[in-house]
Scaffold this active site. Sequence first.
Site, mmCIF file in Angstrom:
data_model
loop_
_atom_site.group_PDB
_atom_site.id
_atom_site.type_symbol
_atom_site.label_atom_id
_atom_site.label_comp_id
_atom_site.label_asym_id
_atom_site.label_seq_id
_atom_site.Cartn_x
_atom_site.Cartn_y
_atom_site.Cartn_z
ATOM 1 N N ASP A 127 75.477 -7.689 8.401
ATOM 2 C CA ASP A 127 74.288 -8.098 7.896
ATOM 3 C C ASP A 127 73.273 -8.482 9.092
ATOM 4 O O ASP A 127 73.545 -7.902 10.234
ATOM 5 C CB ASP A 127 74.525 -9.525 7.173
ATOM 6 C CG ASP A 127 73.804 -9.619 5.816
ATOM 7 O OD1 ASP A 127 72.693 -9.194 5.772
ATOM 8 O OD2 ASP A 127 74.132 -10.306 5.139
ATOM 9 N N ASP A 184 68.040 -7.442 -1.239
ATOM 10 C CA ASP A 184 69.136 -8.077 -2.165
ATOM 11 C C ASP A 184 68.842 -7.685 -3.705
ATOM 12 O O ASP A 184 67.619 -7.972 -4.225
ATOM 13 C CB ASP A 184 69.447 -9.346 -1.986
ATOM 14 C CG ASP A 184 70.254 -9.519 -0.698
ATOM 15 O OD1 ASP A 184 70.000 -8.652 0.088
ATOM 16 O OD2 ASP A 184 70.555 -10.684 -0.322
HETATM 17 C C1 GLA Z 1 72.467 -10.927 2.644
HETATM 18 C C2 GLA Z 1 72.934 -9.728 2.207
HETATM 19 C C3 GLA Z 1 73.798 -9.911 0.800
HETATM 20 C C4 GLA Z 1 74.907 -10.898 1.248
HETATM 21 C C5 GLA Z 1 74.319 -12.067 1.873
HETATM 22 C C6 GLA Z 1 75.499 -13.149 2.278
HETATM 23 O O1 GLA Z 1 71.349 -11.706 1.936
HETATM 24 O O2 GLA Z 1 71.953 -8.884 2.084
HETATM 25 O O3 GLA Z 1 74.275 -8.893 0.396
HETATM 26 O O4 GLA Z 1 75.981 -10.586 2.214
HETATM 27 O O5 GLA Z 1 73.455 -12.026 2.923
HETATM 28 O O6 GLA Z 1 74.914 -14.271 3.081
#
Ligand code: GLA
Length: 381
Positions: A127, A184
Amino acid sequence: MNPKTPPLGWNTWNTFGEKISEQLILESVDQFVKLGLKDAGYEYVVIDDCWSMRERDPKTNEIVPDPVKFPRGMKFVADYVHRKGLKFGMYSCAGTRTCGDYPGSYDHEFLDARTFARWGVDFLKYDYCDMPFSGQAEFYYRRMGQALRTCGRDILFSACNWGSEDVWRWIRTTGAGMYRSTGDIFDAFESTKSIAVSQMPKFDTSAPYCFNDMDMLTVGMYKKGNVASDKVPTQTFDEYKVQFAAWCVWGSPLMLGCDIRTMDKDTLALVTNKELLRIDQDPLALQPYMPETCWPNKEEPRVAARLLDGKDLALMFVNFGDGAARGRFHLERVGLPYQSGMKLRMRDVFSKKISYSGRDTVPYDIPPHTCQVYRCTPVEA
Ligand code: GLA
């Protein structure tokens, strides 16, 4: 070895967020096999954020699994996953803290890669929160890429910087096997639509050994979980069909995000649809394209096409909008003009019924928020 076709699996984040545990993983893995997801080709079981203690071990500097959530540690979970013939994925972050505020791998990349290797990890989602310096993703991802390449275990590097910093320009140079090309997802049709549409200018950036990842699926979640929004209605099964079909025709990795222990029959049938998975996993892994150059509204394209191995091609008719989507699709848009003397034998991937196009056009009439997908073979008219 980087993947030749998009990776398939399940990830904890969309439904469970921080509410993860050894018991959840073991139960899900059992169900994964029992439901036939493994037989359908799904392979990775991935634990996302929030699996560790808030701080590293002061003596070894290693990240420590939360003993309440994972009382027997990660090697135990990995061994269990492997015994079922599946692969085990974990999560870390290029910054100093993960997005959920647990230790990230910044400046500990090589130590963490070796720890993951020791535990038997096969896949690392990486991430992009809490960066010491912004705008330097390439530098941070290259460090973990090298750490994984030299850690002594084959670990698929799944980069996740949300499509920022022109990631498609340099991500292949880090050794990543897939990378998030989007922000996301959330469990709403708007999100499905905006992610699908956002990929259109990026189709040529996905290819074997490093695939554009459109994020974990929300198919079958029905707002139970961590990425739901109270402000939008629950998605219908037809809307989930659009999502799953678009991810397959677009050629994305498919990471299920629903609770597979309680997955309903329709969802299971959808995510194990052989024809759709065969399109997603087509050995040529060619990019799709939008063959209509003059659709009424560019934001709401109606037809996607993709050449498949052999003579076949996939055609997807989709209505992302709220009004009617009716028209005639001209086969010359996929290189089969009237003069070719060809028509299409069209196999509906949902009903499995076969129909034939006319020599130069295919009529379509797609209700709002639905789609039709065909595997087509050109035949003499
Ligand atoms: C980010 C990622 C998500 C998830 C969250 C976890 O937002 O894009 O897919 O992994 O972190 O905290």
